[in-house]
Design an enzyme around this catalytic site. Structure first.
Site, PDB file in Angstrom:
ATOM      1  N   GLU A  81       0.799  -1.214   0.000  1.00 22.47           N
ATOM      2  CA  GLU A  81       0.000   0.000   0.000  1.00 22.47           C
ATOM      3  C   GLU A  81       0.835   1.268   0.000  1.00 22.47           C
ATOM      4  O   GLU A  81       0.308   2.371  -0.177  1.00 22.47           O
ATOM      5  CB  GLU A  81      -0.954  -0.008   1.200  1.00 22.47           C
ATOM      6  CG  GLU A  81      -2.053  -1.058   1.064  1.00 22.47           C
ATOM      7  CD  GLU A  81      -2.986  -1.118   2.259  1.00 22.47           C
ATOM      8  OE1 GLU A  81      -2.599  -0.629   3.339  1.00 22.47           O
ATOM      9  OE2 GLU A  81      -4.091  -1.670   2.115  1.00 22.47           O
ATOM     10  N   GLU A 112       7.199 -22.017   7.818  1.00 20.88           N
ATOM     11  CA  GLU A 112       7.690 -21.141   8.881  1.00 20.88           C
ATOM     12  C   GLU A 112       8.745 -21.811   9.762  1.00 20.88           C
ATOM     13  O   GLU A 112       9.395 -21.143  10.576  1.00 20.88           O
ATOM     14  CB  GLU A 112       6.535 -20.662   9.760  1.00 20.88           C
ATOM     15  CG  GLU A 112       5.893 -21.732  10.616  1.00 20.88           C
ATOM     16  CD  GLU A 112       4.843 -21.158  11.552  1.00 20.88           C
ATOM     17  OE1 GLU A 112       4.946 -21.416  12.752  1.00 20.88           O
ATOM     18  OE2 GLU A 112       3.934 -20.445  11.079  1.00 20.88           O
TER      19      GLU A 112
END
Length: 273
Positions: A81, A112
């Site tokens: 953004e 992960e």
């Protein structure tokens, strides 16, 4: 140093399946109201991290977010953004997630848990001591993130983190740790809830304050925003009208000519001098 995962402790509520919709919503909202206070308690740590990020970006560095699951997705969201909001390059703020782009939409099993992939992912961007790397992990125990920050420390790269547990391994690894202690989740262990909200609030603070410090806001307006749709073109036109006290037609002409609010205002003023 003791370490307890408060984010995974038993919820303050039980028998959730017996609650009405109204009760569920009310109780979730009650828990959510505690998050801003937890963020407020971490403001000094957030300030310390933002200060060093601003310094590095002014010197030509970049900001990296690295995380897994919800934390990784939130970092990517915040990074993605920045270009449309502040008009900066897509490679100024970069979000990385364990498992790669596939993991943005679908969980990648055991991604992960890697203790090497995080650093490898950073190296793909030719990471250097000009940059800042912020690890994001609600638990503060994610191997992908911790190992990446350890490698950064060894290579003189500034590291920060956002976590929701006190004294976690991640906090002890990062040079500039941010701990937002939100407590147990409404659904036990579901850190996409309060912890995720806390992380999003902190990420908003980091990039917004950094971009303001870098000069990408004038007054309170997004004068460097990308004009990627009609709504933003209309917003840009109104910014120019208000700043220069000119008609809508004049403002539209300026915006169409210069394709940027700041540049349009600057050139109009230069033309009058």
């Amino acid at each position: 140093m003791s370490f307890t995962k408060t984010t995974e402790q038993d919820s303050n509520y039980n028998h959730l399946e017996k609650m009405s919709i109204e009760e569920l919503l009310s109780n979730i909202n009650k828990e959510d109201k505690t998050v801003p206070n937890a963020v407020e308690n971490a403001l000094p740590e957030i300030e310390n991290l933002v200060t060093v990020i601003v310094e590095k970006l002014k010197q030509g560095g970049r900001l990296f977010y690295i995380g897994a699951g919800t934390s990784g997705r939130l970092g990517i969201l915040d990074a993605s953004e920045c270009p449309p909001t502040f008009g900066v390059s897509h490679d100024l703020v970069i979000g990385l997630i364990a498992g790669g782009d596939t993991a943005i939409r679908k969980a990648v099993e055991f991604a992960e848990d890697s203790q090497t992939q995080g650093w490898e992912d950073l190296q793909a961007y030719t990471i250097s001591d000009k940059d800042v790397v912020v690890g994001i992990a609600a638990s503060g125990t994610t191997p992908y993130v911790i190992s990446a920050l350890k490698a950064c420390n060894k290579n003189n790269i500034i590291t920060g983190c956002i976590t929701c547990n006190a004294n976690s391994p991640l906090s002890q690894t990062a040079q500039f740790p941010i701990e937002v202690i939100v407590g147990p989740e409404f659904v036990t262990g579901s850190s996409r809830m309060k912890a995720g909200t806390a992380q999003k609030l902190v990420l908003n603070m980091i990039t917004t304050s950094t971009m303001i410090q870098l000069g990408h806001i004038k007054g309170n307006k997004m004068v460097d925003m990308q004009l990627s749709n009609n709504k933003l073109v209309d917003r840009g036109t109104k910014m120019i009208m208000a700043e220069l006290n000119i008609s809508e037609d004049e403002a539209k002409t300026l915006l169409n000519t210069y394709k940027n609010v700041r540049t349009a205002i600057k050139n109009y003023n230069n033309g009058r001098n």
